[in-house]
Motif scaffolding. Structure first.
Motif, mmCIF file in Angstrom:
data_model
loop_
_atom_site.group_PDB
_atom_site.id
_atom_site.type_symbol
_atom_site.label_atom_id
_atom_site.label_comp_id
_atom_site.label_asym_id
_atom_site.label_seq_id
_atom_site.Cartn_x
_atom_site.Cartn_y
_atom_site.Cartn_z
ATOM 1 N N THR A 65 5.478 -6.360 1.672
ATOM 2 C CA THR A 65 4.766 -5.299 0.958
ATOM 3 C C THR A 65 3.486 -4.988 1.713
ATOM 4 O OG1 THR A 65 3.700 -6.958 -0.473
ATOM 5 C CG2 THR A 65 5.690 -5.888 -1.307
ATOM 6 N N LEU A 67 -0.101 -2.247 1.513
ATOM 7 C CA LEU A 67 -0.830 -1.262 0.724
ATOM 8 C C LEU A 67 -0.577 0.130 1.287
ATOM 9 C CD1 LEU A 67 -4.253 -3.100 0.245
ATOM 10 C CD2 LEU A 67 -2.248 -3.119 -1.261
ATOM 11 N N PRO A 73 0.534 -1.689 -3.538
ATOM 12 C CA PRO A 73 1.550 -2.379 -2.734
ATOM 13 C C PRO A 73 2.862 -1.610 -2.739
ATOM 14 C CG PRO A 73 0.472 -3.896 -4.249
ATOM 15 C CD PRO A 73 0.069 -2.518 -4.658
ATOM 16 N N HIS A 150 1.402 -9.165 -5.268
ATOM 17 C CA HIS A 150 0.482 -8.555 -4.311
ATOM 18 C C HIS A 150 -0.619 -7.801 -5.056
ATOM 19 C CE1 HIS A 150 0.134 -6.323 -0.176
ATOM 20 N NE2 HIS A 150 -1.042 -6.666 -0.674
ATOM 21 N N ARG A 151 -0.229 -6.996 -6.022
ATOM 22 C CA ARG A 151 -1.203 -6.166 -6.745
ATOM 23 C C ARG A 151 -2.168 -7.009 -7.576
ATOM 24 N NH1 ARG A 151 2.144 -3.281 -9.827
ATOM 25 N NH2 ARG A 151 2.270 -1.561 -8.328
ATOM 26 N N GLN A 159 -1.134 -6.462 4.088
ATOM 27 C CA GLN A 159 0.304 -6.654 4.043
ATOM 28 C C GLN A 159 0.630 -8.137 3.915
ATOM 29 O OE1 GLN A 159 2.548 -5.486 7.473
ATOM 30 N NE2 GLN A 159 1.413 -6.777 8.890
#
Length: 220
Positions: A65, A67, A73, A150-151, A159
């Motif tokens: 993932t 951004l 993401p 990720h978020r 990444q």
């Protein structure tokens, strides 16, 4: 057990605690990791739908993932990694593994390719079980796990390459890689990164970073 520092699955081992005394475990760890720290993780078992292509390892999906332009993401690569030999407990390319592109929307798996060197497989080279056209179990949940983690927890990282497994107890996040190996995705899809959304977003971040540096230099 795995070294805290390292890559490619090197030094990873499985210990059967019920049949191993504490002193034996300590001797085992001292032999494997004479210096530095190690991580202990509960051994996960593969989802039954992947058991016939897992051999002795836990297959993982490398989901990358990154951004996007809105700072959210976005999934840009998804590759199922499989061992290609028995007696190997990791699915890494360094251990001779094979990789398959995964359709982002459906979780359908394409034919496997050697992670390094020539070789394509519609069926697993050891078990003979079909690879092409099967689906990754709990695919939507695996994908959501990468994006939400990720978020919610790593928003400052541009990444991340996630190794997520479909286990008998559901999706399990095995590890996160700050420097994901783009070669695996390129091998699996036979496409260069520059021709993908991943390459587009890397270019976006490089250009934005370059512009920020220029503005700082101008102000100075």
């Amino acid at each position: 057990m795995k070294p805290e520092r390292g890559s490619g699955g090197e030094g990873v081992s499985a210990i059967d605690l019920p049949s191993t005394g504490r002193s034996d475990i300590e001797l085992h760890l001292d032999r494997l990791y004479p210096a530095g720290d190690w991580l202990a993780q509960e051994l996960s078992t593969v989802h039954e739908d992947l058991a016939d292509i897992a051999c002795d390892a836990l297959p993982t999906v490398r989901i990358t993932t990154i951004l996007n332009e809105s700072n959210d993401p976005e999934l840009v690569t998804a590759v199922l990694r499989l061992p290609a030999a028995t007696g190997v407990i990791v699915d890494n390319a360094h251990a001779g593994g094979i990789c398959c592109a995964v359709d982002w929307d459906t979780g359908t798996v394409a034919k496997a390719r050697k992670s390094s060197g020539p070789g394509e497989y519609d069926r697993h080279p050891v078990t003979g079980a079909r690879i092409t056209g099967r689906s990754v179990p709990d695919w939507r949940a695996l994908k959501d796990l990468a994006i939400h983690t990720h978020r919610d927890h790593f928003a400052l990282h541009t990444q991340i390459g996630w190794d997520i497994a479909a286990t008998s107890r559901g999706p399990a996040l095995i590890e996160a890689n700050a420097r994901p190996n783009v070669r695996i995705a390129q091998r699996a899809t036979m496409r260069g990164i520059g021709a993908t959304r991943h390459g587009e977003l890397i270019r976006f971040h490089l250009e934005r970073r370059t512009g920020e540096k220029r503005r700082l230099l101008t102000k100075a």
